[in-house]
Write a protein that holds these residues in place. Sequence first.
Motif, PDB file in Angstrom:
ATOM      1  N   PRO A  71      54.385  -5.879  16.323  1.00 33.87           N
ATOM      2  CA  PRO A  71      53.755  -5.625  17.623  1.00 33.87           C
ATOM      3  C   PRO A  71      54.080  -4.240  18.172  1.00 33.87           C
ATOM      4  CG  PRO A  71      54.721  -7.826  17.561  1.00 33.87           C
ATOM      5  CD  PRO A  71      55.172  -7.125  16.313  1.00 33.87           C
ATOM      6  N   LEU A  72      55.317  -3.757  17.961  1.00 34.34           N
ATOM      7  CA  LEU A  72      55.668  -2.418  18.438  1.00 34.34           C
ATOM      8  C   LEU A  72      54.886  -1.345  17.690  1.00 34.34           C
ATOM      9  CD1 LEU A  72      59.546  -2.778  18.825  1.00 34.34           C
ATOM     10  CD2 LEU A  72      57.843  -2.615  20.659  1.00 34.34           C
ATOM     11  N   ALA A  73      54.691  -1.550  16.378  1.00 37.84           N
ATOM     12  CA  ALA A  73      53.905  -0.590  15.599  1.00 37.84           C
ATOM     13  C   ALA A  73      52.446  -0.600  16.028  1.00 37.84           C
ATOM     14  CB  ALA A  73      54.018  -0.905  14.110  1.00 37.84           C
ATOM     15  N   ASP A  74      51.923  -1.763  16.427  1.00 40.56           N
ATOM     16  CA  ASP A  74      50.556  -1.835  16.937  1.00 40.56           C
ATOM     17  C   ASP A  74      50.443  -1.118  18.285  1.00 40.56           C
ATOM     18  OD1 ASP A  74      49.485  -3.198  14.810  1.00 40.56           O
ATOM     19  OD2 ASP A  74      49.731  -5.183  15.705  1.00 40.56           O
ATOM     20  N   ARG A  75      51.517  -1.129  19.059  1.00 41.21           N
ATOM     21  CA  ARG A  75      51.466  -0.515  20.386  1.00 41.21           C
ATOM     22  C   ARG A  75      51.784   0.972  20.361  1.00 41.21           C
ATOM     23  NH1 ARG A  75      54.835  -2.457  25.821  1.00 41.21           N
ATOM     24  NH2 ARG A  75      53.981  -0.848  27.217  1.00 41.21           N
ATOM     25  N   PHE A  76      52.858   1.349  19.662  1.00 39.71           N
ATOM     26  CA  PHE A  76      53.346   2.725  19.707  1.00 39.71           C
ATOM     27  C   PHE A  76      52.995   3.554  18.474  1.00 39.71           C
ATOM     28  CE2 PHE A  76      56.384   0.317  22.370  1.00 39.71           C
ATOM     29  CZ  PHE A  76      56.156   0.954  23.578  1.00 39.71           C
ATOM     30  N   GLY A  77      52.521   2.917  17.416  1.00 39.54           N
ATOM     31  CA  GLY A  77      52.134   3.646  16.217  1.00 39.54           C
ATOM     32  C   GLY A  77      53.117   3.473  15.083  1.00 39.54           C
ATOM     33  N   ARG A  78      52.597   3.623  13.857  1.00 40.50           N
ATOM     34  CA  ARG A  78      53.424   3.450  12.662  1.00 40.50           C
ATOM     35  C   ARG A  78      54.464   4.573  12.544  1.00 40.50           C
ATOM     36  NH1 ARG A  78      49.923  -0.477  13.694  1.00 40.50           N
ATOM     37  NH2 ARG A  78      48.311  -0.896  12.116  1.00 40.50           N
ATOM     38  N   ARG A  79      54.040   5.782  12.873  1.00 42.76           N
ATOM     39  CA  ARG A  79      54.897   6.959  12.708  1.00 42.76           C
ATOM     40  C   ARG A  79      56.141   6.881  13.593  1.00 42.76           C
ATOM     41  NH1 ARG A  79      54.839  11.367  15.960  1.00 42.76           N
ATOM     42  NH2 ARG A  79      55.763  13.317  15.168  1.00 42.76           N
ATOM     43  N   LYS A  80      55.970   6.600  14.874  1.00 46.33           N
ATOM     44  CA  LYS A  80      57.111   6.555  15.789  1.00 46.33           C
ATOM     45  C   LYS A  80      58.112   5.484  15.378  1.00 46.33           C
ATOM     46  CE  LYS A  80      54.787   8.384  19.892  1.00 46.33           C
ATOM     47  NZ  LYS A  80      54.289   8.071  21.264  1.00 46.33           N
ATOM     48  N   MET A  81      57.610   4.335  14.961  1.00 45.53           N
ATOM     49  CA  MET A  81      58.508   3.252  14.582  1.00 45.53           C
ATOM     50  C   MET A  81      59.245   3.570  13.287  1.00 45.53           C
ATOM     51  SD  MET A  81      58.433   1.323  17.101  1.00 45.53           S
ATOM     52  CE  MET A  81      59.599   0.181  16.370  1.00 45.53           C
TER      53      MET A  81
END
Length: 462
Positions: A71-81
């Motif tokens: 869910p965090l990758a869906d919200r903030f993006g794959r790169r940031k995570m």
Amino acid sequence: MFSSLAGYNRFVYIAAGVAALGGLLFGFDTGIISGALLFIREDLGLSPFLQSVVVSAILVGTIIGAGGTGPLADRFGRRKMAIVGALVFIAGALGSAFAPNVEILIAARVVLGLAVGASTVIVPMYIAEIAPPPIRGTLAALFQLAITLGIVLAYLVSYALAGAEAWRWMLGLGAVPAVVLGVGMLLLPDSPRWLVGQHRYDEARAVLQRARDSEEEINTEMEEMEEAERREEAGFGELAKPWIRPMLVVGIGLAMLQQLVGINTIIYYAPTIMEATGLDASVSILATLGVGIVNVIFTAVSLLIIDRVGRKPLLLVGLTGIILSLAILGFGYLLPGLAGAVAYVTFAGLILYIASFAVSFGVVLWVVLPEIFPLKVRGSAMSVCTILHWSSNLLVSLTFLPLISAVGETTVFWGYGVISIGALAFVYFLMPETKGRTLEKIEADLRERAGASSAQTGEVTS
């Protein structure tokens, strides 16, 4: 085989290669604990149960990391995570190296697990979403190749430091590739499909212009992504939709079975298995290095053929080899009083097992999972699958040594063989083939297979 990789923008390979370093972290930690454990258990006075806890503590964090990252990758993006995951891995590696007692070591390995869980969700998604369809399987397989290279690197480090029994250095060196991953991801853009999901169309097109050579190809992909984005909703609730549910069953089944066939008993405990046949610690680690090299070679073979042969045929062939190797491993321990013969038979079984797994399940799982789920639920679905994947890993890792003590090696390995037969049937009857199509076309095909018309699709997802 190599000709199929030609003709694509170099940026695609660089992006996939940097992201795949997340697999190197995963592999290094998986491999390093198998060698370090031989010395940790003496230094800290660990019982068999505490050895299992030290090995398995990472899996607790991995389950948490996998569950929260999607869910965090869906919200903030794959790169940031991915960048956050690299920082967390650095903290866990250094914490393990400086741990003054077993309690701190276990806690540090839980922290490492957060990063490992994040990488198994983020990296396959990022690569799948940026790769051209004809070579998506090959590029996605770089994640598993990096895992195997990390394992071999760990075995080399373990062997080099075994004489000094320097297990703290073994664990601490994992921070080095994490630094490389974090810096590399800082220099890369996010995936075009995630950017479309955020309605950042110009940025998505700019990434595709770096990753594709044909304007026609860029326009087609943009149209498909925008159409898919318009008809989808996000969140865990969408996973219950009738047309998604069959693929969730496939994803969960593959994720769990990859662990339940026993792979991490081989990776985590290979030196322990070889030492039980009468070899000393250094020779056991060296024999395990051979296992790691075979793992790399056959993963590379899979990488080169997966987009030609397909995902499903590779799994069927590989599972057949896994079943045979587990039969050999179990038989080896039935040879009474023949320590030398047991060592040879066991090593042959390990090699066949690793070769069969590497060419099939090791690669195919991380290629297929991001392929079978639509964009808006890809992160959530990957999280569900990887939670159960790592929960299965935890179950197998915690029970392996106690089961051997209770019922013996033969029964345990043959038990994994029975599970492998079930996995073969699962793949044959339920798994679809996904090679050579865009992610959006795979989604459309799944909708059609579920019997949804265009009108029904609008009712379900919009």
